[in-house]
Design a protein around this motif. Sequence first.
Motif, PDB file in Angstrom:
ATOM      1  N   ALA A  37       0.833  -1.207   0.000  1.00 37.00           N
ATOM      2  CA  ALA A  37       0.000   0.000   0.000  1.00 37.00           C
ATOM      3  C   ALA A  37       0.863   1.250   0.000  1.00 37.00           C
ATOM      4  O   ALA A  37       1.851   1.332   0.745  1.00 37.00           O
ATOM      5  CB  ALA A  37      -0.914  -0.014   1.226  1.00 37.00           C
ATOM      6  N   ASN A  38       0.503   2.207  -0.828  1.00 37.03           N
ATOM      7  CA  ASN A  38       1.214   3.483  -0.854  1.00 37.03           C
ATOM      8  C   ASN A  38       1.097   4.190   0.490  1.00 37.03           C
ATOM      9  O   ASN A  38       0.091   4.062   1.193  1.00 37.03           O
ATOM     10  CB  ASN A  38       0.648   4.403  -1.939  1.00 37.03           C
ATOM     11  N   PHE A  39       2.105   4.944   0.820  1.00 36.14           N
ATOM     12  CA  PHE A  39       2.093   5.767   2.023  1.00 36.14           C
ATOM     13  C   PHE A  39       0.991   6.815   1.873  1.00 36.14           C
ATOM     14  O   PHE A  39       0.972   7.560   0.887  1.00 36.14           O
ATOM     15  CB  PHE A  39       3.469   6.429   2.184  1.00 36.14           C
ATOM     16  N   PRO A  40       0.037   6.911   2.829  1.00 33.25           N
ATOM     17  CA  PRO A  40      -1.100   7.821   2.653  1.00 33.25           C
ATOM     18  C   PRO A  40      -0.815   9.278   3.018  1.00 33.25           C
ATOM     19  O   PRO A  40      -1.618  10.160   2.703  1.00 33.25           O
ATOM     20  CB  PRO A  40      -2.156   7.241   3.591  1.00 33.25           C
ATOM     21  N   GLY A  41       0.298   9.551   3.692  1.00 34.81           N
ATOM     22  CA  GLY A  41       0.638  10.927   4.031  1.00 34.81           C
ATOM     23  C   GLY A  41       1.224  11.648   2.832  1.00 34.81           C
ATOM     24  O   GLY A  41       1.286  11.112   1.726  1.00 34.81           O
ATOM     25  N   THR A  42       1.667  12.873   3.048  1.00 34.18           N
ATOM     26  CA  THR A  42       2.291  13.654   1.982  1.00 34.18           C
ATOM     27  C   THR A  42       3.591  12.986   1.541  1.00 34.18           C
ATOM     28  O   THR A  42       4.401  12.586   2.377  1.00 34.18           O
ATOM     29  CB  THR A  42       2.590  15.087   2.481  1.00 34.18           C
ATOM     30  N   ALA A  43       3.798  12.861   0.244  1.00 36.81           N
ATOM     31  CA  ALA A  43       5.043  12.293  -0.276  1.00 36.81           C
ATOM     32  C   ALA A  43       6.217  13.139   0.221  1.00 36.81           C
ATOM     33  O   ALA A  43       6.096  14.353   0.359  1.00 36.81           O
ATOM     34  CB  ALA A  43       4.998  12.252  -1.794  1.00 36.81           C
ATOM     35  N   ARG A  44       7.356  12.491   0.479  1.00 34.16           N
ATOM     36  CA  ARG A  44       8.475  13.200   1.107  1.00 34.16           C
ATOM     37  C   ARG A  44       9.790  12.456   0.936  1.00 34.16           C
ATOM     38  O   ARG A  44       9.824  11.301   0.536  1.00 34.16           O
ATOM     39  CB  ARG A  44       8.197  13.356   2.596  1.00 34.16           C
ATOM     40  N   ASN A  45      10.859  13.115   1.304  1.00 34.47           N
ATOM     41  CA  ASN A  45      12.163  12.469   1.436  1.00 34.47           C
ATOM     42  C   ASN A  45      12.707  12.779   2.829  1.00 34.47           C
ATOM     43  O   ASN A  45      12.130  13.575   3.576  1.00 34.47           O
ATOM     44  CB  ASN A  45      13.130  12.899   0.333  1.00 34.47           C
ATOM     45  N   GLY A  46      13.803  12.149   3.203  1.00 33.11           N
ATOM     46  CA  GLY A  46      14.448  12.414   4.483  1.00 33.11           C
ATOM     47  C   GLY A  46      13.638  11.997   5.691  1.00 33.11           C
ATOM     48  O   GLY A  46      13.846  12.518   6.785  1.00 33.11           O
ATOM     49  N   ALA A  47      12.695  11.051   5.540  1.00 33.71           N
ATOM     50  CA  ALA A  47      11.870  10.604   6.665  1.00 33.71           C
ATOM     51  C   ALA A  47      12.664   9.679   7.583  1.00 33.71           C
ATOM     52  O   ALA A  47      13.703   9.137   7.212  1.00 33.71           O
ATOM     53  CB  ALA A  47      10.628   9.879   6.147  1.00 33.71           C
ATOM     54  N   PHE A  48      12.162   9.503   8.793  1.00 33.86           N
ATOM     55  CA  PHE A  48      12.725   8.584   9.781  1.00 33.86           C
ATOM     56  C   PHE A  48      11.900   7.294   9.744  1.00 33.86           C
ATOM     57  O   PHE A  48      10.683   7.350   9.526  1.00 33.86           O
ATOM     58  CB  PHE A  48      12.630   9.175  11.187  1.00 33.86           C
ATOM     59  N   SER A  49      12.525   6.150  10.003  1.00 33.28           N
ATOM     60  CA  SER A  49      11.774   4.893  10.017  1.00 33.28           C
ATOM     61  C   SER A  49      12.421   3.903  10.977  1.00 33.28           C
ATOM     62  O   SER A  49      13.615   3.958  11.251  1.00 33.28           O
ATOM     63  CB  SER A  49      11.699   4.306   8.610  1.00 33.28           C
ATOM     64  N   PHE A  50      11.593   3.004  11.494  1.00 36.97           N
ATOM     65  CA  PHE A  50      12.069   1.884  12.300  1.00 36.97           C
ATOM     66  C   PHE A  50      10.972   0.837  12.317  1.00 36.97           C
ATOM     67  O   PHE A  50       9.838   1.087  11.883  1.00 36.97           O
ATOM     68  CB  PHE A  50      12.472   2.310  13.719  1.00 36.97           C
ATOM     69  N   GLY A 100      17.730  12.665   9.788  1.00 41.95           N
ATOM     70  CA  GLY A 100      18.462  12.377  11.013  1.00 41.95           C
ATOM     71  C   GLY A 100      18.829  10.908  11.085  1.00 41.95           C
ATOM     72  O   GLY A 100      18.921  10.218  10.070  1.00 41.95           O
ATOM     73  N   ILE A 101      19.016  10.423  12.312  1.00 39.89           N
ATOM     74  CA  ILE A 101      19.326   9.011  12.518  1.00 39.89           C
ATOM     75  C   ILE A 101      18.083   8.290  13.017  1.00 39.89           C
ATOM     76  O   ILE A 101      17.215   8.880  13.653  1.00 39.89           O
ATOM     77  CB  ILE A 101      20.489   8.816  13.519  1.00 39.89           C
ATOM     78  N   TYR A 102      18.013   7.006  12.731  1.00 39.24           N
ATOM     79  CA  TYR A 102      16.904   6.183  13.212  1.00 39.24           C
ATOM     80  C   TYR A 102      17.363   4.733  13.256  1.00 39.24           C
ATOM     81  O   TYR A 102      18.118   4.274  12.398  1.00 39.24           O
ATOM     82  CB  TYR A 102      15.655   6.360  12.341  1.00 39.24           C
ATOM     83  N   PHE A 103      16.920   4.021  14.281  1.00 40.23           N
ATOM     84  CA  PHE A 103      17.269   2.615  14.456  1.00 40.23           C
ATOM     85  C   PHE A 103      16.340   2.020  15.496  1.00 40.23           C
ATOM     86  O   PHE A 103      15.548   2.717  16.122  1.00 40.23           O
ATOM     87  CB  PHE A 103      18.737   2.464  14.877  1.00 40.23           C
ATOM     88  N   GLY A 109      11.953   1.930  19.095  1.00 44.77           N
ATOM     89  CA  GLY A 109      12.467   2.727  17.999  1.00 44.77           C
ATOM     90  C   GLY A 109      13.135   3.975  18.526  1.00 44.77           C
ATOM     91  O   GLY A 109      12.676   4.565  19.512  1.00 44.77           O
ATOM     92  N   TYR A 110      14.219   4.382  17.888  1.00 40.45           N
ATOM     93  CA  TYR A 110      14.957   5.574  18.288  1.00 40.45           C
ATOM     94  C   TYR A 110      15.103   6.490  17.082  1.00 40.45           C
ATOM     95  O   TYR A 110      15.402   6.033  15.978  1.00 40.45           O
ATOM     96  CB  TYR A 110      16.342   5.210  18.823  1.00 40.45           C
ATOM     97  N   ILE A 111      14.877   7.782  17.290  1.00 41.17           N
ATOM     98  CA  ILE A 111      15.117   8.775  16.246  1.00 41.17           C
ATOM     99  C   ILE A 111      15.835   9.955  16.886  1.00 41.17           C
ATOM    100  O   ILE A 111      15.689  10.215  18.083  1.00 41.17           O
ATOM    101  CB  ILE A 111      13.818   9.237  15.551  1.00 41.17           C
ATOM    102  N   GLY A 112      16.601  10.653  16.083  1.00 41.58           N
ATOM    103  CA  GLY A 112      17.286  11.805  16.653  1.00 41.58           C
ATOM    104  C   GLY A 112      18.027  12.624  15.640  1.00 41.58           C
ATOM    105  O   GLY A 112      18.080  12.299  14.461  1.00 41.58           O
ATOM    106  N   VAL A 113      18.602  13.686  16.137  1.00 44.81           N
ATOM    107  CA  VAL A 113      19.341  14.703  15.392  1.00 44.81           C
ATOM    108  C   VAL A 113      18.555  15.131  14.152  1.00 44.81           C
ATOM    109  O   VAL A 113      17.341  15.233  14.210  1.00 44.81           O
ATOM    110  CB  VAL A 113      20.803  14.288  15.119  1.00 44.81           C
ATOM    111  N   ASP A 125      20.288  18.054  18.276  1.00 43.01           N
ATOM    112  CA  ASP A 125      21.253  17.186  18.962  1.00 43.01           C
ATOM    113  C   ASP A 125      20.570  16.262  19.980  1.00 43.01           C
ATOM    114  O   ASP A 125      21.200  15.762  20.896  1.00 43.01           O
ATOM    115  CB  ASP A 125      22.336  18.012  19.652  1.00 43.01           C
ATOM    116  N   ASP A 126      19.268  16.016  19.807  1.00 44.22           N
ATOM    117  CA  ASP A 126      18.531  15.201  20.765  1.00 44.22           C
ATOM    118  C   ASP A 126      18.283  13.788  20.243  1.00 44.22           C
ATOM    119  O   ASP A 126      18.447  13.509  19.067  1.00 44.22           O
ATOM    120  CB  ASP A 126      17.213  15.875  21.144  1.00 44.22           C
ATOM    121  N   LEU A 127      17.870  12.894  21.150  1.00 41.65           N
ATOM    122  CA  LEU A 127      17.550  11.509  20.816  1.00 41.65           C
ATOM    123  C   LEU A 127      16.250  11.153  21.522  1.00 41.65           C
ATOM    124  O   LEU A 127      16.082  11.440  22.710  1.00 41.65           O
ATOM    125  CB  LEU A 127      18.673  10.563  21.268  1.00 41.65           C
TER     126      LEU A 127
END
Length: 194
Positions: A37-50, A100-103, A109-113, A125-127
């Motif tokens: 299924a396509n992502f239903p939000g606004t199309a984008r780049n640079g997203a975070f995922s985990f 940013g970073i994500y893992f 799940g962790y996201i930051g910076v 500079d947060d996590l």
Amino acid sequence: MINNEAYVGLGSNVVLNSNYSDFFKYNPVSNNWVPIANFPGTARNGAFSFSINGEGYILMGYDYTQSWPSGIFHDFWKYNPGTNLWNQLPDFPDTARYEGIYFEIANRGYIGVGSDTAQPYHYMDDLWEYGPDSKGSFINEQDDASGINIYSNPSDGLFYFTPCADVKENSFLIIYDKNDSILKRLSGKALLSG
């Protein structure tokens, strides 16, 4: 990765001045790509995922075809591979950002910076941590970690902790074993009283 399958989606094409919302999963055993299924939000780049507990999560990101700050997102989405459906969750509670970073570690799940501007001049500079035990909310690791000192970590069963002066009565400490099971939950009030 979810259930040993890789998921790829979103992104942009600067030459075509466009962003993408399509998603695919890859099965390494069959060497096969399958659209989901396509992502239903606004199309984008640079997203975070985990991924945690067999589900995928996408949040924030940037649509460079929009002008700043409207092109930087706070939204947060969950994908269930069993139903092939996306569900929108409450927005990320802090500054919108992208790239940013994500893992993930132990079903959290962790996201930051990342950056919160359309130009590369301001970086965070947060996590932040997200997990099933946090009742669907994010915890700022940077703010949270300043309240308690723990040692020895990892532990063979015996460890010590000392609360710092900024521990609040409504805060808490959760102790997990290596299998992500909760061993003990202590309130800030208990920590302050010793």
